[in-house]
Write a protein that holds these residues in place. Structure first.
Motif: not given
Ligand code: G3P
Length: 217
Positions: A6, A28, A31, A83, A129, A132, A163-164, A166, A183
């Protein structure tokens, strides 16, 4: 389980790709902003480097414009997954682009019902996600479990792309549940190799080896 990275940082992707750890890449708008690169240029470089799917996100909010952006992004390479956010317009876009044979990753998913809609609209990937959700005191992994059960109940072939992410525990839990893909940022993937007992054991071996006075080379 497939590993996507990611990030839009070319060097970080290349390092993991050389190790055979990269089954795909997700990006995204945030990023892309962090990379400081032009979206088309950096996506083209990533698409050429990596064999698997490379997600590039539309930024329009109306279906007609999202479809046009998606078609342009898909022209970058055969491995581009367009996406789109999980909005009503995003679902319309998903239906049209998947009907054209393009891969579509439906992102910003926070509920099982949203995931159900994405599968019905022909999504290649659904991106729930987890981090989040954890941030607002809802267990993100419960959602992954629910989506796995629902998709299996009806044999939907949309892949669950967690995704998301951590933490390394998000990856272990995803694998236990049977998510298709995770990811994660490069630093989280690299942390999978770390264990304090590995470090401690290696230190002890090195001390004993020094006492032997030997060399291998
Ligand atoms: O793939 C989605 C991801 O980039 C979001 O991650 O840590 O910003 O919630 P985050």
């Amino acid at each position: 389980m497939k590993f996507f990275v990611d990030t839009a940082e070319i060097d970080a992707i290349a390092e993991l790709n050389d190790l055979g750890m990269v089954d795909g890449v997700t990006t995204n708008p945030s990023l892309i902003m962090k990379s400081g690169r032009d979206i088309i240029e950096v996506t083209r470089e990533i698409s050429a480097m990596v064999d698997g799917p490379v997600s590039a996100e539309v930024v329009a909010t109306k279906a007609e414009d999202m479809i046009a952006e998606g078609r342009k992004l898909a022209e970058i390479g055969e491995n581009i997954a367009v996406k789109v956010p999980l909005t009503w317009d995003g679902l319309k876009t998903c239906k049209v682009l998947s009907g054209e044979g393009k891969m579509v990753n439906v992102t910003l998913c926070f509920s099982a019902n949203q995931a159900l809609l994405a599968a019905k609209a022909g999504a290649t990937f659904i991106s729930p996600f987890v981090g989040r959700l954890d941030d607002v005191n809802i267990d993100g992994m419960d959602l992954i479990n629910d989506i796995r059960v629902i998709y299996d109940n009806y044999a939907y072939d949309t892949e669950i792309l967690v995704a998301s992410i951590r933490t390394v525990n998000h990856i272990t839990d995803s694998a236990r549940i049977g998510a298709d893909v995770i990811t994660a940022p490069p630093e989280v993937i690299k942390k999978l190799a770390s264990h304090p007992l590995t470090d401690k054991g290696l230190e002890a071996f090195m001390k004993d080896w020094a006492k032997t006075g030997q060399k291998i080379l």
